[in-house]
Write a protein that holds these residues in place. Structure first.
Motif, PDB file in Angstrom:
ATOM      1  N   GLU A 169       2.261  14.883 -23.875  1.00 35.53           N
ATOM      2  CA  GLU A 169       2.313  15.864 -24.959  1.00 35.53           C
ATOM      3  C   GLU A 169       2.777  15.266 -26.289  1.00 35.53           C
ATOM      4  O   GLU A 169       2.374  15.712 -27.352  1.00 35.53           O
ATOM      5  CB  GLU A 169       3.249  17.011 -24.555  1.00 35.53           C
ATOM      6  CG  GLU A 169       3.225  18.191 -25.473  1.00 35.53           C
ATOM      7  CD  GLU A 169       1.863  18.889 -25.565  1.00 35.53           C
ATOM      8  OE1 GLU A 169       1.584  19.446 -26.635  1.00 35.53           O
ATOM      9  OE2 GLU A 169       1.087  18.860 -24.591  1.00 35.53           O
ATOM     10  N   ASP A 170       3.596  14.234 -26.241  1.00 32.83           N
ATOM     11  CA  ASP A 170       4.171  13.613 -27.436  1.00 32.83           C
ATOM     12  C   ASP A 170       3.801  12.132 -27.435  1.00 32.83           C
ATOM     13  O   ASP A 170       4.301  11.372 -26.609  1.00 32.83           O
ATOM     14  CB  ASP A 170       5.686  13.811 -27.419  1.00 32.83           C
ATOM     15  CG  ASP A 170       6.354  13.415 -28.712  1.00 32.83           C
ATOM     16  OD1 ASP A 170       5.655  13.048 -29.679  1.00 32.83           O
ATOM     17  OD2 ASP A 170       7.594  13.467 -28.762  1.00 32.83           O
ATOM     18  N   LEU A 171       2.917  11.722 -28.347  1.00 43.89           N
ATOM     19  CA  LEU A 171       2.454  10.333 -28.399  1.00 43.89           C
ATOM     20  C   LEU A 171       2.886   9.657 -29.695  1.00 43.89           C
ATOM     21  O   LEU A 171       2.937  10.297 -30.744  1.00 43.89           O
ATOM     22  CB  LEU A 171       0.930  10.271 -28.315  1.00 43.89           C
ATOM     23  CG  LEU A 171       0.283  10.754 -27.029  1.00 43.89           C
ATOM     24  CD1 LEU A 171      -1.234  10.751 -27.176  1.00 43.89           C
ATOM     25  CD2 LEU A 171       0.707   9.881 -25.856  1.00 43.89           C
ATOM     26  N   THR A 172       3.158   8.365 -29.596  1.00 41.81           N
ATOM     27  CA  THR A 172       3.492   7.552 -30.763  1.00 41.81           C
ATOM     28  C   THR A 172       2.601   6.319 -30.775  1.00 41.81           C
ATOM     29  O   THR A 172       2.491   5.614 -29.773  1.00 41.81           O
ATOM     30  CB  THR A 172       4.970   7.115 -30.740  1.00 41.81           C
ATOM     31  OG1 THR A 172       5.792   8.280 -30.746  1.00 41.81           O
ATOM     32  CG2 THR A 172       5.316   6.237 -31.934  1.00 41.81           C
ATOM     33  N   ILE A 173       1.961   6.088 -31.927  1.00 37.58           N
ATOM     34  CA  ILE A 173       1.207   4.853 -32.140  1.00 37.58           C
ATOM     35  C   ILE A 173       2.138   3.911 -32.880  1.00 37.58           C
ATOM     36  O   ILE A 173       2.609   4.226 -33.976  1.00 37.58           O
ATOM     37  CB  ILE A 173      -0.073   5.108 -32.957  1.00 37.58           C
ATOM     38  CG1 ILE A 173      -0.991   6.081 -32.211  1.00 37.58           C
ATOM     39  CG2 ILE A 173      -0.780   3.788 -33.249  1.00 37.58           C
ATOM     40  CD1 ILE A 173      -2.161   6.584 -33.029  1.00 37.58           C
ATOM     41  N   ASP A 174       2.420   2.769 -32.278  1.00 35.27           N
ATOM     42  CA  ASP A 174       3.350   1.795 -32.845  1.00 35.27           C
ATOM     43  C   ASP A 174       2.632   0.450 -32.938  1.00 35.27           C
ATOM     44  O   ASP A 174       1.530   0.283 -32.425  1.00 35.27           O
ATOM     45  CB  ASP A 174       4.582   1.688 -31.940  1.00 35.27           C
ATOM     46  CG  ASP A 174       5.767   1.017 -32.618  1.00 35.27           C
ATOM     47  OD1 ASP A 174       5.692   0.715 -33.837  1.00 35.27           O
ATOM     48  OD2 ASP A 174       6.781   0.794 -31.937  1.00 35.27           O
ATOM     49  N   TYR A 175       3.269  -0.498 -33.610  1.00 36.05           N
ATOM     50  CA  TYR A 175       2.755  -1.859 -33.669  1.00 36.05           C
ATOM     51  C   TYR A 175       3.887  -2.809 -33.315  1.00 36.05           C
ATOM     52  O   TYR A 175       4.990  -2.694 -33.842  1.00 36.05           O
ATOM     53  CB  TYR A 175       2.210  -2.217 -35.050  1.00 36.05           C
ATOM     54  CG  TYR A 175       1.513  -3.546 -35.051  1.00 36.05           C
ATOM     55  CD1 TYR A 175       0.205  -3.662 -34.611  1.00 36.05           C
ATOM     56  CD2 TYR A 175       2.181  -4.704 -35.448  1.00 36.05           C
ATOM     57  CE1 TYR A 175      -0.428  -4.892 -34.581  1.00 36.05           C
ATOM     58  CE2 TYR A 175       1.557  -5.929 -35.419  1.00 36.05           C
ATOM     59  CZ  TYR A 175       0.252  -6.020 -34.983  1.00 36.05           C
ATOM     60  OH  TYR A 175      -0.369  -7.250 -34.937  1.00 36.05           O
ATOM     61  N   SER A 176       3.601  -3.731 -32.402  1.00 34.79           N
ATOM     62  CA  SER A 176       4.598  -4.714 -31.989  1.00 34.79           C
ATOM     63  C   SER A 176       4.214  -6.083 -32.527  1.00 34.79           C
ATOM     64  O   SER A 176       3.158  -6.618 -32.183  1.00 34.79           O
ATOM     65  CB  SER A 176       4.674  -4.766 -30.457  1.00 34.79           C
ATOM     66  OG  SER A 176       5.475  -5.849 -30.051  1.00 34.79           O
ATOM     67  N   ASP A 177       5.088  -6.644 -33.361  1.00 34.92           N
ATOM     68  CA  ASP A 177       4.858  -8.001 -33.867  1.00 34.92           C
ATOM     69  C   ASP A 177       4.950  -9.031 -32.745  1.00 34.92           C
ATOM     70  O   ASP A 177       4.246 -10.039 -32.768  1.00 34.92           O
ATOM     71  CB  ASP A 177       5.876  -8.342 -34.953  1.00 34.92           C
ATOM     72  CG  ASP A 177       5.602  -7.592 -36.249  1.00 34.92           C
ATOM     73  OD1 ASP A 177       4.425  -7.371 -36.584  1.00 34.92           O
ATOM     74  OD2 ASP A 177       6.587  -7.220 -36.924  1.00 34.92           O
ATOM     75  N   SER A 178       5.799  -8.780 -31.762  1.00 37.49           N
ATOM     76  CA  SER A 178       6.008  -9.764 -30.691  1.00 37.49           C
ATOM     77  C   SER A 178       4.768  -9.961 -29.822  1.00 37.49           C
ATOM     78  O   SER A 178       4.558 -11.046 -29.298  1.00 37.49           O
ATOM     79  CB  SER A 178       7.215  -9.391 -29.827  1.00 37.49           C
ATOM     80  OG  SER A 178       6.992  -8.162 -29.172  1.00 37.49           O
ATOM     81  N   VAL A 179       3.959  -8.912 -29.656  1.00 37.43           N
ATOM     82  CA  VAL A 179       2.724  -9.066 -28.878  1.00 37.43           C
ATOM     83  C   VAL A 179       1.491  -8.961 -29.772  1.00 37.43           C
ATOM     84  O   VAL A 179       0.362  -9.017 -29.292  1.00 37.43           O
ATOM     85  CB  VAL A 179       2.628  -8.048 -27.712  1.00 37.43           C
ATOM     86  CG1 VAL A 179       3.710  -8.303 -26.690  1.00 37.43           C
ATOM     87  CG2 VAL A 179       2.657  -6.625 -28.207  1.00 37.43           C
ATOM     88  N   ASN A 180       1.723  -8.793 -31.097  1.00 39.55           N
ATOM     89  CA  ASN A 180       0.640  -8.742 -32.075  1.00 39.55           C
ATOM     90  C   ASN A 180      -0.403  -7.700 -31.690  1.00 39.55           C
ATOM     91  O   ASN A 180      -1.600  -7.983 -31.665  1.00 39.55           O
ATOM     92  CB  ASN A 180       0.005 -10.124 -32.243  1.00 39.55           C
ATOM     93  CG  ASN A 180      -0.825 -10.210 -33.501  1.00 39.55           C
ATOM     94  OD1 ASN A 180      -0.535  -9.550 -34.487  1.00 39.55           O
ATOM     95  ND2 ASN A 180      -1.874 -11.014 -33.456  1.00 39.55           N
ATOM     96  N   SER A 181       0.080  -6.489 -31.378  1.00 40.42           N
ATOM     97  CA  SER A 181      -0.824  -5.459 -30.886  1.00 40.42           C
ATOM     98  C   SER A 181      -0.264  -4.065 -31.140  1.00 40.42           C
ATOM     99  O   SER A 181       0.946  -3.883 -31.236  1.00 40.42           O
ATOM    100  CB  SER A 181      -1.036  -5.654 -29.385  1.00 40.42           C
ATOM    101  OG  SER A 181      -1.975  -4.738 -28.891  1.00 40.42           O
TER     102      SER A 181
END
Length: 105
Positions: free
Chosen positions: A75-87
């Motif tokens: 129900e609650d989604l977050t789109i994030d970006y991780s520099d450590s995995v470059n994704s």
């Protein structure tokens, strides 16, 4: 359903998308995968299908999810970006839905 885009994800998306008009879409891709399997993928599309897509406003850009695929997501989604995995990453309070989410333009 609520969709949030983090500041780090928005910065990377701004670099990739630039001034192009369109929508972000979270799609549960099953094509070419074993029966019952699927991978959440982030797409950038030029238009939405009024009959199939549900639009969610965020502080960055609207995000689309197909009505038929909403059952696959929390129900609650977050789109994030991780520099450590470059994704990109798709997360919910309960889990990391996809820790290395593809972005397709």
């Amino acid at each position: 359903m609520k969709v949030t885009i983090t500041k780090s994800a928005a910065e990377v998306l701004n670099k990739k998308i630039g001034d192009q008009q369109g929508y972000l879409k979270i799609q549960y891709v099953t094509e070419g995968l074993a029966c019952g399997s699927g991978i959440p993928t982030l797409l950038f599309i030029s238009s939405k299908d009024e009959t199939k897509d549900v639009l969610f406003e965020t502080s960055f850009r609207p995000v689309i999810v197909e009505k038929s695929q909403m059952i696959n997501f929390d129900e609650d989604l977050t789109i994030d970006y991780s520099d450590s995995v470059n994704s990109f990453q798709l997360k919910s309070p309960q889990q990391i839905v996809n820790g290395r989410m593809s972005f397709i333009m």
